[in-house]
Design a protein around this motif. Structure first.
Motif, PDB file in Angstrom:
ATOM      1  N   LEU A   5       0.851  -1.189   0.000  1.00 49.32           N
ATOM      2  CA  LEU A   5       0.000   0.000   0.000  1.00 49.32           C
ATOM      3  C   LEU A   5       0.887   1.240   0.000  1.00 49.32           C
ATOM      4  CD1 LEU A   5      -2.654  -1.034   2.682  1.00 49.32           C
ATOM      5  CD2 LEU A   5      -2.936  -1.050   0.190  1.00 49.32           C
ATOM      6  N   PHE A   6       0.448   2.254  -0.707  1.00 52.99           N
ATOM      7  CA  PHE A   6       1.193   3.502  -0.797  1.00 52.99           C
ATOM      8  C   PHE A   6       0.348   4.666  -0.301  1.00 52.99           C
ATOM      9  CE2 PHE A   6       2.716   0.842  -4.296  1.00 52.99           C
ATOM     10  CZ  PHE A   6       4.104   0.967  -4.227  1.00 52.99           C
ATOM     11  N   ASP A   7       1.008   5.636   0.333  1.00 51.10           N
ATOM     12  CA  ASP A   7       0.435   6.965   0.434  1.00 51.10           C
ATOM     13  C   ASP A   7       0.458   7.533  -0.987  1.00 51.10           C
ATOM     14  OD1 ASP A   7      -0.410   9.473   1.639  1.00 51.10           O
ATOM     15  OD2 ASP A   7       1.644  10.149   1.293  1.00 51.10           O
ATOM     16  N   LEU A   8      -0.274   8.597  -1.240  1.00 50.41           N
ATOM     17  CA  LEU A   8      -0.370   9.101  -2.615  1.00 50.41           C
ATOM     18  C   LEU A   8       0.645  10.209  -2.897  1.00 50.41           C
ATOM     19  CD1 LEU A   8      -2.044   8.685  -5.209  1.00 50.41           C
ATOM     20  CD2 LEU A   8      -3.529  10.521  -4.429  1.00 50.41           C
ATOM     21  N   ASP A   9       0.331  11.438  -2.486  1.00 55.77           N
ATOM     22  CA  ASP A   9       1.219  12.576  -2.762  1.00 55.77           C
ATOM     23  C   ASP A   9       2.539  12.424  -2.027  1.00 55.77           C
ATOM     24  OD1 ASP A   9      -0.722  14.873  -4.062  1.00 55.77           O
ATOM     25  OD2 ASP A   9      -1.801  13.634  -2.612  1.00 55.77           O
ATOM     26  N   GLY A  10       3.628  12.477  -2.756  1.00 52.80           N
ATOM     27  CA  GLY A  10       4.945  12.432  -2.137  1.00 52.80           C
ATOM     28  C   GLY A  10       5.489  11.034  -1.927  1.00 52.80           C
ATOM     29  N   THR A  11       4.701  10.028  -2.250  1.00 52.56           N
ATOM     30  CA  THR A  11       5.161   8.640  -2.094  1.00 52.56           C
ATOM     31  C   THR A  11       5.048   7.891  -3.410  1.00 52.56           C
ATOM     32  OG1 THR A  11       4.483   8.597   0.235  1.00 52.56           O
ATOM     33  CG2 THR A  11       4.815   6.478  -0.860  1.00 52.56           C
ATOM     34  N   ARG A 128      -5.517  -0.433 -12.400  1.00 52.10           N
ATOM     35  CA  ARG A 128      -4.358  -1.157 -11.875  1.00 52.10           C
ATOM     36  C   ARG A 128      -4.327  -1.169 -10.351  1.00 52.10           C
ATOM     37  NH1 ARG A 128       0.711   1.233 -15.159  1.00 52.10           N
ATOM     38  NH2 ARG A 128       1.798  -0.353 -13.913  1.00 52.10           N
ATOM     39  N   CYS A 129      -4.950  -0.182  -9.744  1.00 45.76           N
ATOM     40  CA  CYS A 129      -4.963  -0.035  -8.295  1.00 45.76           C
ATOM     41  C   CYS A 129      -5.969  -1.017  -7.680  1.00 45.76           C
ATOM     42  CB  CYS A 129      -5.327   1.405  -7.937  1.00 45.76           C
ATOM     43  SG  CYS A 129      -5.366   1.752  -6.181  1.00 45.76           S
ATOM     44  N   ALA A 130      -5.482  -1.937  -6.834  1.00 49.19           N
ATOM     45  CA  ALA A 130      -6.345  -2.995  -6.302  1.00 49.19           C
ATOM     46  C   ALA A 130      -7.279  -2.506  -5.209  1.00 49.19           C
ATOM     47  CB  ALA A 130      -5.477  -4.143  -5.781  1.00 49.19           C
ATOM     48  N   VAL A 131      -6.883  -1.463  -4.485  1.00 47.49           N
ATOM     49  CA  VAL A 131      -7.722  -0.925  -3.410  1.00 47.49           C
ATOM     50  C   VAL A 131      -7.402   0.551  -3.232  1.00 47.49           C
ATOM     51  CG1 VAL A 131      -6.080  -1.575  -1.599  1.00 47.49           C
ATOM     52  CG2 VAL A 131      -8.485  -1.256  -1.013  1.00 47.49           C
ATOM     53  N   LEU A 132      -8.433   1.322  -2.960  1.00 46.57           N
ATOM     54  CA  LEU A 132      -8.267   2.759  -2.727  1.00 46.57           C
ATOM     55  C   LEU A 132      -9.093   3.154  -1.509  1.00 46.57           C
ATOM     56  CD1 LEU A 132      -7.393   5.657  -3.469  1.00 46.57           C
ATOM     57  CD2 LEU A 132      -9.372   5.757  -5.019  1.00 46.57           C
ATOM     58  N   VAL A 133      -8.419   3.677  -0.495  1.00 48.33           N
ATOM     59  CA  VAL A 133      -9.105   4.144   0.710  1.00 48.33           C
ATOM     60  C   VAL A 133      -8.824   5.626   0.881  1.00 48.33           C
ATOM     61  CG1 VAL A 133      -9.306   3.951   3.209  1.00 48.33           C
ATOM     62  CG2 VAL A 133      -8.963   1.890   1.833  1.00 48.33           C
ATOM     63  N   CYS A 134      -9.909   6.408   0.955  1.00 47.16           N
ATOM     64  CA  CYS A 134      -9.835   7.864   1.085  1.00 47.16           C
ATOM     65  C   CYS A 134     -10.548   8.301   2.371  1.00 47.16           C
ATOM     66  CB  CYS A 134     -10.478   8.528  -0.140  1.00 47.16           C
ATOM     67  SG  CYS A 134      -9.621   8.184  -1.693  1.00 47.16           S
ATOM     68  N   PRO A 135     -10.439   9.573   2.751  1.00 50.07           N
ATOM     69  CA  PRO A 135     -11.052  10.021   4.010  1.00 50.07           C
ATOM     70  C   PRO A 135     -12.554   9.754   4.104  1.00 50.07           C
ATOM     71  CG  PRO A 135      -9.546  11.681   3.194  1.00 50.07           C
ATOM     72  CD  PRO A 135      -9.650  10.651   2.113  1.00 50.07           C
ATOM     73  N   PHE A 149      -6.763  -0.851   8.201  1.00 46.02           N
ATOM     74  CA  PHE A 149      -7.549  -2.065   8.423  1.00 46.02           C
ATOM     75  C   PHE A 149      -8.596  -2.248   7.317  1.00 46.02           C
ATOM     76  CE2 PHE A 149      -6.431  -1.515  13.087  1.00 46.02           C
ATOM     77  CZ  PHE A 149      -5.533  -2.569  13.092  1.00 46.02           C
ATOM     78  N   LEU A 150      -9.203  -1.140   6.867  1.00 44.67           N
ATOM     79  CA  LEU A 150     -10.193  -1.225   5.798  1.00 44.67           C
ATOM     80  C   LEU A 150      -9.548  -1.723   4.510  1.00 44.67           C
ATOM     81  CD1 LEU A 150     -13.001  -0.785   4.635  1.00 44.67           C
ATOM     82  CD2 LEU A 150     -12.412   1.626   4.274  1.00 44.67           C
ATOM     83  N   ALA A 151      -8.378  -1.187   4.175  1.00 47.80           N
ATOM     84  CA  ALA A 151      -7.676  -1.632   2.964  1.00 47.80           C
ATOM     85  C   ALA A 151      -7.341  -3.116   3.045  1.00 47.80           C
ATOM     86  CB  ALA A 151      -6.411  -0.808   2.760  1.00 47.80           C
ATOM     87  N   ALA A 152      -6.881  -3.562   4.205  1.00 47.38           N
ATOM     88  CA  ALA A 152      -6.548  -4.970   4.391  1.00 47.38           C
ATOM     89  C   ALA A 152      -7.781  -5.849   4.217  1.00 47.38           C
ATOM     90  CB  ALA A 152      -5.919  -5.186   5.769  1.00 47.38           C
TER      91      ALA A 152
END
Length: 235
Positions: A5-11, A128-135, A149-152
């Protein structure tokens, strides 16, 4: 380890140039001193409020005038979300490496969903992104582990078998609280007040470049690393 899993901006994605362009445009329009690009970069992970505060330091963040400026900033960003934005150098082949081994990767971010989805769409990463969790998907955002935990859960993989990569203390805090293997992306937008003591973040490992990240992921996921010359390509 079975997923990343990655953070988005800056990662994962280098979005700073577009934020810098908009903030500096606002400075010039208001005939204010143009904020230094490096300073803006350190505030990207802190969100729109922190970046706009660089232009209008005298305004309280809940002031109506400040909120108007913040919305103007967000509107401009949405309209021109991918001008100078792209994945960090070496990240395209890294994702291809994961995909070639059927290792799912995803994103856990504090960036609003509509902006995140638009960004991924423009960069052809949506499918391509298998999971996306946002606020909007959780009650408590990072540094709380709820998004992790939600992403997992959505990946059907135990948190202990997931690697999380981020460039902010809240990323590492959230990953550690979820018992994930954490990687600090020191090539990212390190916040000014935390960048001088990276060991204090207590990440499992610190990487200075995407090439180092690829090496660590290869080791943790037990896959054959890509040739370094390949990693230096951007697409």
């Amino acid at each position: 380890m079975k997923a990343v899993l990655f953070d988005l901006d800056g990662t994962l994605i280098d979005t700073a140039a577009d934020f810098i362009r908009i903030i500096q445009e606002m400075c010039r329009e208001e005939q204010r001193e143009v904020v230094d690009a490096d300073l803006i970069r350190t505030q990207v992970s802190e969100g729109a409020r922190a970046m706009v505060k660089l232009v209008y330091p005298e305004l309280a963040v809940d002031d109506a005038v400040f909120l108007t400026h913040r919305q103007r900033f967000l509107d401009r960003y949405e309209q021109n979300i991918v001008v100078d934005t792209d994945l960090f150098k070496g990240m395209y082949p890294l994702l291809e490496m994961l995909e070639s081994q059927q290792i799912p990767w995803g994103i856990v971010t504090n960036k609003p969903r509509h902006l995140t989805e638009l960004l991924l769409e423009r960069l052809n990463l949506t499918e391509r992104c298998a999971v996306l969790v946002c606020p909007e998907d959780v009650q408590r955002t990072k540094p709380d582990p709820e998004p992790m935990f939600l992403a997992a859960t959505q990946l059907h993989i135990a948190p202990e078998q997931i690697i999380y990569v981020g460039d902010h203390p809240r990323d590492i805090d959230a990953g550690r609280a979820a018992h994930m293997y954490t990687i600090l992306a020191a090539y990212g937008y390190l916040p000014l007040q935390h960048k001088d003591n990276l060991n204090a973040w207590q990440a499992d490992v610190i990487v200075q470049h995407v090439t180092e990240l690829q090496k660590i992921l290869s080791q943790q996921l037990h896959i054959t690393p890509l040739n370094q010359d390949t990693m230096l390509q951007t697409s």
